[in-house]
Design an enzyme around this catalytic site. Structure first.
Site, short mmCIF file in Angstrom:
data_model
loop_
_atom_site.label_atom_id
_atom_site.label_comp_id
_atom_site.label_asym_id
_atom_site.label_seq_id
_atom_site.Cartn_x
_atom_site.Cartn_y
_atom_site.Cartn_z
N PRO A 113 0.78 -1.25 0.00
CG PRO A 113 0.00 -0.97 2.18
CD PRO A 113 0.71 -1.93 1.29
CB CYS A 114 3.09 2.78 -2.49
SG CYS A 114 2.17 2.57 -4.02
CG HIS A 115 -2.96 3.59 -1.04
ND1 HIS A 115 -2.71 2.25 -1.27
CD2 HIS A 115 -3.87 3.64 -0.03
CE1 HIS A 115 -3.45 1.53 -0.44
NE2 HIS A 115 -4.16 2.35 0.32
#
Length: 195
Positions: free
Chosen positions: A159-161
């Site tokens: 989850p780089c968001h």
């Protein structure tokens, strides 16, 4: 340098594509058996299995070259598992994707440490690039962490968001900043706090 997962995947395809017709057909069957398009509420995504038990790529791409799943993908049950997890995620269920194994074949040790740290960010929360740099023992490598986050090839599952700037600004996102806002809102993060 920001890596493009679609470009990486296409490079992988071109390495495996031989010149004679039968070998080409075998390579195409191999690639399509481990690759599936996923229609998310935020646009088409590509999901690619590294092997039967792990994922190597997940990315937003409206021109993803493969279609919906077929019986041939049953050889890679992780594709079905990843799709089911994404269905639950987009339905608003708070999931931790650490249960979906991800295998990157091209990352450096530094990038892999960044990606493993990103996977530890809880659902609905954010952390800064600086926080990640501190967690991996390189507190001054904030820009390098940003480059590694940008090179993430398995969005949502890794989850780089959930990574933002220290000042509360969104930072970048390979799928576009509007999708980043939507993903954080889906997880219940108060996006009005972001700059």
């Amino acid at each position: 340098m920001r890596m493009n997962p679609v470009k990486l995947f296409r490079e992988e395809i071109s390495k495996k594509t031989p010149v004679d017709a039968q070998s080409y057909e075998n390579a195409r069957e191999y690639l399509t058996s481990r690759t599936v398009a996923y229609e998310s509420p935020m646009g088409r995504m590509g999901i690619v299995a590294a092997d039967q038990e792990s994922i190597s790529y997940v990315f937003f791409s409206d021109d993803f070259p493969f279609g919906e799943s077929s019986s041939i993908q049953m050889q890679y049950p992780v594709l079905t598992y990843a799709r089911e997890m994404l269905d639950q995620y987009f339905a608003g269920e708070p999931l931790e994707f650490s249960k979906v194994p991800i295998r990157f074949n091209w990352g450096t040790d530094f990038q892999n440490s960044v990606w493993e740290t990103i996977r530890q960010i809880p659902y609905g929360e954010v952390r800064s690039y600086k926080w990640i740099a501190e967690q991996i023992g390189h507190p001054k490598a904030v820009r390098a962490v940003g480059g590694a986050v940008g090179a993430n090839a398995a969005v949502i599952l890794n989850p780089c968001h959930r990574v933002i700037r220290s000042n509360g600004a969104l930072g970048g996102y390979g799928g576009g900043l509007e999708r980043k806002r939507q993903l954080l809102a889906l997880e219940g993060y108060p996006i009005e706090k972001l700059k």
